[in-house]
Design an enzyme around this catalytic site. Structure first.
Site, PDB file in Angstrom:
ATOM      1  N   ASP A 104       0.831  -1.196   0.000  1.00 47.17           N
ATOM      2  CA  ASP A 104       0.000   0.000   0.000  1.00 47.17           C
ATOM      3  C   ASP A 104       0.872   1.255   0.000  1.00 47.17           C
ATOM      4  OD1 ASP A 104      -2.255  -1.535   0.071  1.00 47.17           O
ATOM      5  OD2 ASP A 104      -2.509  -1.389   2.245  1.00 47.17           O
TER       6      ASP A 104
HETATM    7  N1  URA Z   1      -1.540  -5.878   3.777  1.00 46.07           N
HETATM    8  C1  URA Z   1      -2.014  -4.608   3.735  1.00 46.07           C
HETATM    9  O1  URA Z   1      -3.087  -4.331   4.251  1.00 46.07           O
HETATM   10  N2  URA Z   1      -1.273  -3.673   3.110  1.00 46.07           N
HETATM   11  C2  URA Z   1      -0.069  -3.914   2.552  1.00 46.07           C
HETATM   12  O2  URA Z   1       0.563  -3.007   2.014  1.00 46.07           O
HETATM   13  C3  URA Z   1       0.410  -5.240   2.602  1.00 46.07           C
HETATM   14  C4  URA Z   1      -0.346  -6.199   3.227  1.00 46.07           C
END
Ligand code: URA
Length: 255
Positions: A104
């Protein structure tokens, strides 16, 4: 030998689908003969040209990037945000690199970068059982029952997540938060955030400290390093496992 479209894709000229279009419209020659037949398999010594230029096999590249927060894990961004490719040293910008899977925008940590599409599919495909280890700062304190739900495989709506390995690293009574280490073998959309949200412990900060055998230990945010041949080989082997096999080894980073 592989099919023509696969060879063109492996040369880094285009994706396999674009290579098929190139073949269809007559831009590809084998021994100076235009080939429009899909699935044509050239011989080893055949000379393949795209737009009359001989193609050569692209050297495969593999890197580990310590992605900082507020960077998007894609090659381009429609909202003009800085991408993982934008922050690479200029010497690497000419290589046709892309990230392996996603983190993310507000997550930091290990992201692999490559020009090898097959490698990417192997690492993030549905059959890949590669472990991803996260340090998660959550709101509140995880109960034993909640941790058990994660280790047995949490059900959220229609989704049943695979069992995770969970350990509470520390709790911060003053700020009413905890630091939890979680190892998962899937990579579903916003998986960590969704799992903790479902347990009423929203994620405040998320760091991926390990992807398979690759960790960010000793690296600085924004730093990139090439993977060794041995690391790439181990990642291939790990991708063939479909369950947690490694005894979790603590990844030490400043958090
Ligand atoms: N899970 C999430 O919620 N975000 C990420 O970036 C990776 C795994």
């Amino acid at each position: 030998m592989d099919r023509l479209q696969k060879i063109i894709a492996a040369a880094g000229i285009a994706s396999r689908r674009k290579a098929e279009e190139m073949i269809k419209v007559g831009r590809v020659k084998v021994n100076d003969q235009v080939i429009t037949e899909m699935g044509f398999i050239p011989n080893k010594n055949d000379v393949i040209k795209v737009d009359n230029v001989i193609i050569t096999k692209e050297e495969k590249k593999y890197y580990c990037l310590y992605k900082p927060r507020n960077i998007i894990s894609s090659v381009n961004d429609e909202h003009n945000r800085t991408t993982v490719i934008d922050i690479l040293p200029s010497s690497l910008k000419t290589e046709r690199l892309f990230p392996v899977g996603r983190l993310d925008y507000d997550t930091k940590g290990v992201i692999l970068i490559t020009n090898d599409g097959n490698f990417m599919n192997e690492m993030v495909g549905p059959k890949s059982g590669i472990e991803k280890e996260y340090l998660v700062r959550i709101k509140g304190f995880l109960t034993k029952e909640e941790a058990m739900q994660l280790t047995e495989g949490l059900q959220v709506g229609k989704t049943k997540y695979l069992p995770a390995i969970v350990s509470v690293e520390s709790i911060d009574r003053k700020n009413q938060s905890s630091l939890v280490r979680v190892i998962i073998t899937e990579g579903q959309y916003h998986q960590i955030k969704v799992m903790f949200e479902a347990l009423n412990h929203p994620v405040k900060r998320l760091t991926r400290v390990r992807f398979g055998c690759i960790t960010i230990e000793g690296m600085k945010e924004g730093e990139i390093r090439p993977l060794t041949i041995h690391e790439v080989k181990t990642l291939h082997e790990l991708s063939k496992n479909d369950k947690i096999l490694n005894t979790p080894k603590k990844v030490k980073i400043r958090y």
